[in-house]
Design an enzyme around this catalytic site. Structure first.
Site, PDB file in Angstrom:
ATOM      1  N   GLN A 227     -36.952  33.850 -53.982  1.00  0.00           N
ATOM      2  CA  GLN A 227     -36.437  33.797 -55.350  1.00  0.00           C
ATOM      3  C   GLN A 227     -37.366  33.034 -56.289  1.00  0.00           C
ATOM      4  OE1 GLN A 227     -32.003  33.389 -55.788  1.00  0.00           O
ATOM      5  NE2 GLN A 227     -32.188  32.503 -53.740  1.00  0.00           N
TER       6      GLN A 227
ATOM      7  N   ASP B  92     -48.881  32.188 -42.939  1.00  0.00           N
ATOM      8  CA  ASP B  92     -47.604  32.219 -42.235  1.00  0.00           C
ATOM      9  C   ASP B  92     -47.235  30.785 -41.881  1.00  0.00           C
ATOM     10  OD1 ASP B  92     -45.414  32.578 -40.602  1.00  0.00           O
ATOM     11  OD2 ASP B  92     -46.317  34.174 -39.391  1.00  0.00           O
TER      12      ASP B  92
ATOM     13  N   THR C 144     -34.355  19.975 -50.927  1.00  0.00           N
ATOM     14  CA  THR C 144     -32.962  20.424 -50.989  1.00  0.00           C
ATOM     15  C   THR C 144     -31.962  19.283 -51.101  1.00  0.00           C
ATOM     16  OG1 THR C 144     -31.270  21.610 -49.697  1.00  0.00           O
ATOM     17  CG2 THR C 144     -32.932  20.431 -48.458  1.00  0.00           C
TER      18      THR C 144
ATOM     19  N   TYR D 223     -31.198  22.105 -40.771  1.00  0.00           N
ATOM     20  CA  TYR D 223     -31.927  22.472 -41.993  1.00  0.00           C
ATOM     21  C   TYR D 223     -32.241  21.243 -42.839  1.00  0.00           C
ATOM     22  CZ  TYR D 223     -32.742  24.340 -46.688  1.00  0.00           C
ATOM     23  OH  TYR D 223     -33.270  24.610 -47.923  1.00  0.00           O
TER      24      TYR D 223
ATOM     25  N   LYS E 199     -35.996  19.651 -43.559  1.00  0.00           N
ATOM     26  CA  LYS E 199     -36.501  19.541 -44.927  1.00  0.00           C
ATOM     27  C   LYS E 199     -36.836  18.089 -45.270  1.00  0.00           C
ATOM     28  CE  LYS E 199     -36.763  22.305 -47.766  1.00  0.00           C
ATOM     29  NZ  LYS E 199     -37.934  23.124 -48.189  1.00  0.00           N
TER      30      LYS E 199
END
Length: 309
Positions: free
Chosen positions: A16, A42, A107, A131, A135
């Site tokens: 996004q 990657d 985040t 997650y 992060k």
């Protein structure tokens, strides 16, 4: 005479934020977005990063790509850690070697949601799941590799692009008259289009000044708070007013919608530091939501009820 545009090298091709950056800079002459993704770069294979970034000759690196499947991260732990923690470390190492700034997206999930008011950057971190933990390690790795960084924590990202909550609930509303949505998680819905604008501005500030105050961690999320149910209600209200699909929102507790990963009950982010240091005020989430919904409905084929896909 205007000089050459600054080259922002961004990780990812279809996310996004990178899609919003590419769109937002189409008509700009001062910024060029170079999007790097698989197979050339990657994040799951950190050994591919240095050569790809160096070949792109960045003035600034934007670490935007991530393993964003919060529930899937609980299962694919090794890949999630490599992409969200090891990859950013390598990007920051390359930034340091090239002597260019890095903007790294993080985040709200670094917090546990137990605070009753919006989180500031100095609040204790306590991720609830894999997650958020990965992060957080990514943040720390970036900061350890180079001082010339801005870590931008954002939340509840949506846009006209890729998979996200806004597009999902509009699709569901095409087939259902009511939708169950969690009402006891509070956060800041944030448009990736607004994130892209903020990244460009932060990048320009970093390139223009060595001021230490412009570096560090900043919260960058839409202005105003909502529950997921509030967000869905607003989406349907705008959609209905513009001839699109809508449904009745049935508000449910988190306990009625169990997921592999726990979510913070409160993930509101206080973004005042971003304003004080960078002069950036994020738009109100309702206005940005309206813009995205209307954009998705623009290509509506009213006869066949197809939109935005």
């Amino acid at each position: 005479m205007m000089g050459n545009p600054k080259r922002y090298v961004v990780t990812g091709l279809k996310g996004q934020v990178v899609q919003s950056l590419l769109e937002n800079t189409k008509k700009r002459s001062d910024v060029e977005i170079i999007a790097l993704g698989r197979p050339e770069l990657d994040l799951a294979m950190p050994e591919t990063i240095a050569a790809a970034v160096e070949a792109a000759r960045p003035d600034l690196i934007v670490s935007a790509a991530a393993f964003t499947g919060v529930d899937q991260a609980e299962i694919d732990r090794e890949v999630a850690f490599t992409v969200n923690a090891t990859g950013p470390a390598e990007l920051a190492r390359v930034a340091a070697a090239l002597r260019v700034p890095i903007v790294h997206l993080s985040t709200d999930y670094v917090f546990d949601g137990s605070k009753s008011s919006p989180y500031v950057e100095s609040d204790p971190v306590a991720p609830l799941g894999v997650y958020g933990r990965d992060k957080l390690v990514g943040e720390r790795n970036v900061a350890a590799a180079t001082e010339n960084h801005a870590i931008l924590r954002t939340a509840w990202v949506y846009s006209p692009f890729s998979r996200n909550f806004l597009r999902t609930v509009l699709r569901i509303a095409e087939a259902r008259e009511e939708v169950q949505v969690v009402d006891d998680q509070i956060g800041n819905p944030t448009s990736a289009i607004d994130i892209a604008d903020a990244i460009i501005a932060v990048g320009q500030n970093l390139l223009a000044s060595n001021d230490h105050a412009l570096r560090g961690i900043f919260h960058m999320a839409g202005t105003g708070a909502a529950s997921w149910a509030d967000f869905a209600d607003e989406i349907f209200k705008i959609s209905a007013a513009n001839g699109g699909p809508s449904a009745r929102v049935v508000r449910i507790p988190t306990s009625a919608y169990p997921t592999p990963a726990r979510r913070p009950a409160n993930s509101q982010l206080d973004c005042s530091r971003l304003y004080r240091r960078h002069g950036i005020v994020m738009p109100d989430w309702r206005g940005s939501t309206g813009y995205v919904v209307r954009r998705l409905l623009e290509p509506v084929d009213l006869e066949n009820r197809k939109f935005g896909r």
